[in-house]
Design a protein around this motif. Structure first.
Motif, PDB file in Angstrom:
ATOM      1  N   UNK A   1       0.790  -1.169   0.210  1.00 18.20           N
ATOM      2  CA  UNK A   1      -0.110   0.037   0.055  1.00 18.20           C
ATOM      3  C   UNK A   1       1.038   1.199   0.170  1.00 18.20           C
ATOM      4  N   UNK A   2       1.866   1.372   0.700  1.00 16.74           N
ATOM      5  CA  UNK A   2       2.760   2.243   0.713  1.00 16.74           C
ATOM      6  C   UNK A   2       3.523   2.466  -0.613  1.00 16.74           C
ATOM      7  N   UNK A   3       4.117   1.639  -1.371  1.00 15.86           N
ATOM      8  CA  UNK A   3       4.582   1.647  -2.620  1.00 15.86           C
ATOM      9  C   UNK A   3       3.786   2.293  -3.385  1.00 15.86           C
ATOM     10  N   UNK A   4       2.279   1.739  -3.442  1.00 12.55           N
ATOM     11  CA  UNK A   4       1.187   2.514  -4.285  1.00 12.55           C
ATOM     12  C   UNK A   4       1.109   3.881  -4.177  1.00 12.55           C
ATOM     13  N   UNK A   5       1.137   4.335  -2.791  1.00 17.31           N
ATOM     14  CA  UNK A   5       1.011   5.831  -2.517  1.00 17.31           C
ATOM     15  C   UNK A   5       2.077   6.426  -3.143  1.00 17.31           C
ATOM     16  N   UNK A   6       3.313   5.821  -3.022  1.00 21.70           N
ATOM     17  CA  UNK A   6       4.615   6.548  -3.780  1.00 21.70           C
ATOM     18  C   UNK A   6       4.357   6.646  -5.117  1.00 21.70           C
ATOM     19  N   UNK A   7       3.688   5.612  -5.778  1.00 24.58           N
ATOM     20  CA  UNK A   7       3.469   5.682  -7.270  1.00 24.58           C
ATOM     21  C   UNK A   7       2.893   6.710  -7.589  1.00 24.58           C
ATOM     22  N   UNK A   8       1.653   6.925  -6.652  1.00 21.16           N
ATOM     23  CA  UNK A   8       0.579   8.140  -7.035  1.00 21.16           C
ATOM     24  C   UNK A   8       1.110   9.572  -6.448  1.00 21.16           C
ATOM     25  N   UNK A   9       2.109   9.745  -5.692  1.00 25.28           N
ATOM     26  CA  UNK A   9       2.166  11.007  -5.077  1.00 25.28           C
ATOM     27  C   UNK A   9       2.922  11.888  -5.991  1.00 25.28           C
ATOM     28  N   UNK A  10       3.941  11.275  -7.070  1.00 27.49           N
ATOM     29  CA  UNK A  10       4.557  12.182  -8.185  1.00 27.49           C
ATOM     30  C   UNK A  10       3.565  12.622  -9.200  1.00 27.49           C
ATOM     31  N   UNK A  11       2.658  11.680  -9.386  1.00 25.32           N
ATOM     32  CA  UNK A  11       1.574  12.032 -10.364  1.00 25.32           C
ATOM     33  C   UNK A  11       0.803  13.174  -9.878  1.00 25.32           C
ATOM     34  N   UNK A  12       0.433  13.246  -8.667  1.00 25.55           N
ATOM     35  CA  UNK A  12      -0.408  14.368  -7.930  1.00 25.55           C
ATOM     36  C   UNK A  12       0.503  15.884  -7.860  1.00 25.55           C
ATOM     37  N   UNK A  13       1.583  15.587  -7.869  1.00 25.39           N
ATOM     38  CA  UNK A  13       2.552  16.697  -7.836  1.00 25.39           C
ATOM     39  C   UNK A  13       2.774  17.407  -9.138  1.00 25.39           C
TER      40      UNK A  13
ATOM     41  N   UNK B   1     -11.584  20.668  -9.968  1.00 28.35           N
ATOM     42  CA  UNK B   1     -10.179  21.109  -9.659  1.00 28.35           C
ATOM     43  C   UNK B   1     -10.382  21.181  -8.163  1.00 28.35           C
ATOM     44  N   UNK B   2     -11.521  21.827  -7.509  1.00 24.83           N
ATOM     45  CA  UNK B   2     -11.415  22.167  -6.215  1.00 24.83           C
ATOM     46  C   UNK B   2     -11.506  20.992  -5.436  1.00 24.83           C
ATOM     47  N   UNK B   3     -12.193  19.853  -5.838  1.00 19.95           N
ATOM     48  CA  UNK B   3     -11.917  18.483  -4.938  1.00 19.95           C
ATOM     49  C   UNK B   3     -10.493  17.858  -5.195  1.00 19.95           C
ATOM     50  N   UNK B   4      -9.728  17.979  -6.181  1.00 20.36           N
ATOM     51  CA  UNK B   4      -8.490  17.850  -6.329  1.00 20.36           C
ATOM     52  C   UNK B   4      -7.431  18.542  -5.271  1.00 20.36           C
ATOM     53  N   UNK B   5      -7.903  19.862  -5.432  1.00 24.33           N
ATOM     54  CA  UNK B   5      -6.823  20.740  -4.574  1.00 24.33           C
ATOM     55  C   UNK B   5      -7.120  20.405  -2.978  1.00 24.33           C
ATOM     56  N   UNK B   6      -8.430  20.207  -2.608  1.00 25.03           N
ATOM     57  CA  UNK B   6      -8.564  19.970  -1.267  1.00 25.03           C
ATOM     58  C   UNK B   6      -8.169  18.511  -1.083  1.00 25.03           C
ATOM     59  N   UNK B   7      -7.976  17.518  -1.890  1.00 26.72           N
ATOM     60  CA  UNK B   7      -7.489  16.284  -1.816  1.00 26.72           C
ATOM     61  C   UNK B   7      -5.867  16.154  -1.359  1.00 26.72           C
ATOM     62  N   UNK B   8      -5.496  17.294  -2.361  1.00 28.03           N
ATOM     63  CA  UNK B   8      -3.754  17.418  -2.188  1.00 28.03           C
ATOM     64  C   UNK B   8      -3.425  18.243  -1.009  1.00 28.03           C
TER      65      UNK B   8
END
Length: 609
Positions: free
Chosen positions: A453-465, A485-492
């Protein structure tokens, strides 16, 4: 993030099939059959009721629900009049689907049918019908189709061009790894049905052997009803699951111990090295189990748990929460497959235990890089400001950040690898447990799932950046509730705040409390588990704000009991003074005033006389 409840309307005149679908949906908290229809008129009546404004619940909480209609095109209303001809029957089906599309736009339609006419299916696809699954697909494929259609996406089992569409699958075709994974998910359900049938068969035999005047007929009828329902469910699953293609030019594989449960009532001990699972998905291994057996069991059980829906119940925001269900399952499965390949390569390379101390975290970083390339595609590119940008190189540039924030915080990697490669025992709560023991296997399962799960989080973090708000990324990967866009920024922002709190508050507290928090795959989804582990060395290295947090915690632990005792004493003293001293004094004063008033009244009356 909470998961929507998918409420289903079954439009099918086969009662056994409807019963089977309900039995399949029962184990899943997000699937619920709330209406059935055997005629088109009944179906339209249910749909009319669905589009009425809902009555507000008295509790003020509106449940998040999505309604989906499942249609069998060979229902009698569409095929009863044989003299109509095939063309007129197709027109009736198209007209009915068109009516649903026009009148109930917010209710997606999934065709789950034995109809295989390519021209009809092409027409319905072009009409805008959201989903199609032929009766005969795998059970997990049906569940994925239901969830994707409910999420507002289209799902068709086979790509339909202008040519004919065949619902028949080639039994000799080669399955991809992802298809094999989805195929394996149905095994636990089939085993549960078979075991329940065996238990009910035994109960019925015992009940029928007793004289009829001593048998409680009601219980017997209920048992027979359950037996019929389970047989119907087994029949339905057998219809949904085509046989796996036989291996080509491969030697026969050893029997899968997970697919061979012992018969109920037998007390024979397992063979050495045999693996088994308990009914609560926990792990039990017999003695003399090899590291390969343990590894295979851990990965098989983890893969099976991917069907839980992967809803985040931890209360902690995770990067993978933004993914739609199918992409989340695909990402975690990809990392599982890569992790198993990594462990097998380490075993073949004959790595030594002392080398794991130096290489553990570098292995995780290599795994993260391979997972990114495999999940997104090595040459996957996006159109950014009228220029094609290759995604994978951009994501890999964030390796130092991902390593610092996520990968370096995965605990006990060396212990898990040494356990699976060399059979080293695991230390749990200061107790040592050998390879194959229940405690060691459960701990290894939790560590593996947290790793993945943590490696999966690591895969998604740079995509969100870098590519969080690109429309192509949103449509391909994101959950439909996180598209704006609002929901994405709130999530980030929630993720960013989480890392700040962890860096300065949660992590020092966990180090001070000698604990790790793991993310595991539970029966409902992703859950949180806290384990004990010695972190003395990390505690000695704390400084600055982190050290101050531990000092505050220590001070609170030292002062709080004394403060509570002092407050309790002051409170008791105050109560005593108010009730016993001041209260009695006020009572005496009040009594004297009343007596004085009484005496004055008597004196005035005496003077008047």
């Amino acid at each position: 993030m909470s998961q929507s409840i998918i409420q289903l309307l079954l439009i099918d005149d086969d009662p056994i099939f409807r019963m089977g679908v309900k039995s399949i949906c029962e184990p899943f908290s997000d699937l619920e059959v709330i209406a059935e229809a055997v005629t088109l008129r009944e179906a339209l009546a249910v749909l009319d009721n669905w589009v009425k404004p809902p009555v507000a619940p008295t509790s003020g909480v509106i449940p998040d629900t999505v309604k989906v209609a499942i249609l069998e095109l060979r229902i009698k209303d569409l095929t009863a009049q044989k003299n109509q001809g095939t063309l007129n029957q197709q027109r009736s089906a198209i007209a009915f689907c068109q009516q649903i599309q026009a009148s109930y736009k917010n209710i997606p339609l999934l065709l789950f049918t034995s109809e295989s006419d390519p021209n009809l299916l092409i027409s319905l696809r072009d009409l805008g019908v959201q989903g199609y699954c032929p009766k005969g697909v795998g059970l997990e494929e049906l569940l994925i189709a239901l969830r994707q259609v409910a999420a507002g996406e289209r799902y068709w089992v086979s790509p339909i061009s202008g040519a004919a569409l065949s619902s028949q699958r080639n039994p000799q075709r080669a399955l991809t790894s992802w298809q094999k994974f989805r195929y394996g998910l149905v095994k636990p359900g089939l085993r549960s049905i078979e075991q329940a049938l065996q238990e009910l068969t035994k109960e019925l035999q015992e009940a029928e052997s007793i004289p009829s005047d001593k048998v409680m007929m009601l219980n017997l009828l209920i048992t027979r009803g359950r037996y019929r329902e389970l047989r119907a469910a087994r029949w339905l699953v057998s219809q949904l699951i085509p046989p796996l293609p036989p291996p080509v030019n491969n030697p026969p594989s050893p029997p899968d111990p997970l697919s061979q449960p012992s018969s109920p009532g037998t007390n024979q001990p397992p063979n050495p090295g045999q693996l088994a699972t308990t009914n609560d998905s926990s792990l039990v291994l017999a003695t003399e189990t090899s590291t390969v057996d343990v590894q295979s069991l851990l990965f098989d059980v983890t893969v099976a748990k991917l069907q839980s829906g992967l809803v985040n119940y931890t209360g902690i925001p995770l990067e993978i929460d933004i993914l739609k269900l199918t992409k989340k399952q695909e990402l975690i499965y990809t990392i599982l497959r890569k992790s198993e390949d990594l462990i097998n390569e380490l075993r073949l390379s004959e790595i030594q235990p002392e080398q794991l101390d130096r290489k553990s975290y570098s292995l995780i970083i290599d795994l993260w890089k391979e997972a990114i390339a495999d999940f997104f595609g090595k040459y996957y590119s996006l159109n950014v400001r009228d220029a094609q940008v290759e995604v994978v190189p951009v994501l890999l540039r964030d390796a130092p950040l991902v390593e610092k924030e996520i990968l370096n915080h995965i605990p006990l990697i060396r212990d898990l690898l040494a356990h699976l490669l060399f059979g080293e025992p695991l230390t749990i709560d200061n107790q040592v447990y050998a390879l194959g023991s229940w405690e060691a296997t459960r701990r290894a399962e939790a560590l593996l799932q947290h790793w993945v799960i943590q490696v999966a989080n690591g895969v998604m973090q740079p995509l969100l950046n870098h590519f969080a708000d690109l429309e192509e990324v949103k449509q391909t990967f994101y959950d439909r509730r996180l598209l704006s866009t609002r929901e994405i920024e709130k999530f980030r922002n929630n993720l960013s705040w989480r890392y700040r709190v962890r860096r300065y508050m949660s992590e020092p507290q966990a180090i001070f409390e000698s604990s790790y928090t793991l993310f595991i795959l539970g029966d409902r989804g992703i859950e949180k588990l806290t384990i004990y582990a010695s972190r003395r060395q990390e505690l000695e290295q704390l400084s600055g704000i982190q050290l101050a947090v531990t000092l505050v915690l220590e001070g609170r632990d030292a002062i709080a009991p004394r403060v509570r005792t002092a407050i309790s004493f002051i409170g008791s003293t105050a109560v005593y003074l108010l009730t016993q001293v001041l209260g009695r004094g006020i009572g005496l004063i009040g009594r004297g005033i009343i007596q004085g008033i009484g005496s004055s009244i008597q004196d005035s009356q005496f003077r008047k006389k």
